[in-house]
Write a protein that holds these residues in place. Sequence first.
Motif, PDB file in Angstrom:
ATOM      1  N   ASP A 263      50.025  -0.380  54.492  1.00 36.87           N
ATOM      2  CA  ASP A 263      50.957   0.291  53.595  1.00 36.87           C
ATOM      3  C   ASP A 263      52.133   0.918  54.327  1.00 36.87           C
TER       4      ASP A 263
ATOM      5  N   LYS B 246      53.188   8.360  38.481  1.00 34.32           N
ATOM      6  CA  LYS B 246      52.348   7.710  39.488  1.00 34.32           C
ATOM      7  C   LYS B 246      51.257   6.914  38.793  1.00 34.32           C
ATOM      8  N   TYR B 247      50.848   5.844  39.435  1.00 33.20           N
ATOM      9  CA  TYR B 247      49.754   5.047  38.889  1.00 33.20           C
ATOM     10  C   TYR B 247      48.440   5.785  39.069  1.00 33.20           C
ATOM     11  N   THR B 248      47.573   5.668  38.073  1.00 28.88           N
ATOM     12  CA  THR B 248      46.227   6.192  38.236  1.00 28.88           C
ATOM     13  C   THR B 248      45.451   5.220  39.116  1.00 28.88           C
ATOM     14  N   GLU B 249      44.326   5.662  39.602  1.00 32.97           N
ATOM     15  CA  GLU B 249      43.490   4.786  40.422  1.00 32.97           C
ATOM     16  C   GLU B 249      43.061   3.550  39.643  1.00 32.97           C
TER      17      GLU B 249
ATOM     18  N   GLU C 204      44.639   2.114  37.093  1.00 34.71           N
ATOM     19  CA  GLU C 204      45.794   1.226  36.899  1.00 34.71           C
ATOM     20  C   GLU C 204      46.078   0.422  38.173  1.00 34.71           C
ATOM     21  N   ARG C 205      45.976   1.066  39.328  1.00 31.37           N
ATOM     22  CA  ARG C 205      46.197   0.374  40.599  1.00 31.37           C
ATOM     23  C   ARG C 205      45.134  -0.696  40.816  1.00 31.37           C
ATOM     24  N   ASN C 206      43.872  -0.368  40.511  1.00 32.84           N
ATOM     25  CA  ASN C 206      42.792  -1.348  40.662  1.00 32.84           C
ATOM     26  C   ASN C 206      42.980  -2.525  39.713  1.00 32.84           C
TER      27      ASN C 206
ATOM     28  N   PHE D 283      45.835  -3.640  38.510  1.00 36.96           N
ATOM     29  CA  PHE D 283      46.955  -4.436  39.011  1.00 36.96           C
ATOM     30  C   PHE D 283      46.511  -5.306  40.195  1.00 36.96           C
ATOM     31  N   ASP D 284      45.743  -4.710  41.121  1.00 40.54           N
ATOM     32  CA  ASP D 284      45.252  -5.481  42.271  1.00 40.54           C
ATOM     33  C   ASP D 284      44.374  -6.640  41.816  1.00 40.54           C
TER      34      ASP D 284
ATOM     35  N   ARG E 207      40.329   0.323  46.051  1.00 48.60           N
ATOM     36  CA  ARG E 207      40.870   0.616  47.381  1.00 48.60           C
ATOM     37  C   ARG E 207      39.749   1.241  48.190  1.00 48.60           C
TER      38      ARG E 207
ATOM     39  N   PRO F  12      46.668  -4.496  51.074  1.00 54.01           N
ATOM     40  CA  PRO F  12      47.467  -4.055  49.938  1.00 54.01           C
ATOM     41  C   PRO F  12      48.900  -4.576  50.063  1.00 54.01           C
TER      42      PRO F  12
END
Length: 99
Positions: free
Chosen positions: A30, A43-46, A48-50, A52-53, A69, A92
Motif C-alpha cells: 500500500d 471512508k470505506y467500511t471494512e 465494503e473494502r472486503n 470490493f476486493d 485484509r 492490495p
Amino acid sequence: MTRHLMPALGFIALLTGSSVAAPFCDGAFDSGRVTFGFSIGGKYTEQERNDFDMMELRRMGVDATRVERWNGCIRAFVRKPGGGEEMQFFEPGTYRPVF
C-alpha cells in the motif's frame, strides 16, 4: 539425552514450519499511494473494502468465497476445483498472488 532432545527438536520444527507457511505481508504493497490531504465521499467500511476486493478477484477469475485484509495482504478463501477451499494471499491494489 537423545531421547529427550528429539521431542524438543520436533516441537521447534513444528513452530517454525507454521510461521514459514504464511506469506510475508507487512503492508508494503500500500505504500505507493499518493494522498493530497482530502477525500471525496466517506471512508470505506471494512465490509465494503472486503466486498470490493472479492469483486475484483472474481473479475480476475479467482473463485473466492470470502475475503479479508490480513497483516497487510488480502487473504481470500478460494474454492478448489476438486472441492474444498484453500487460503490464497494477494497484494492490495494489484491483486497479484503473494507466495
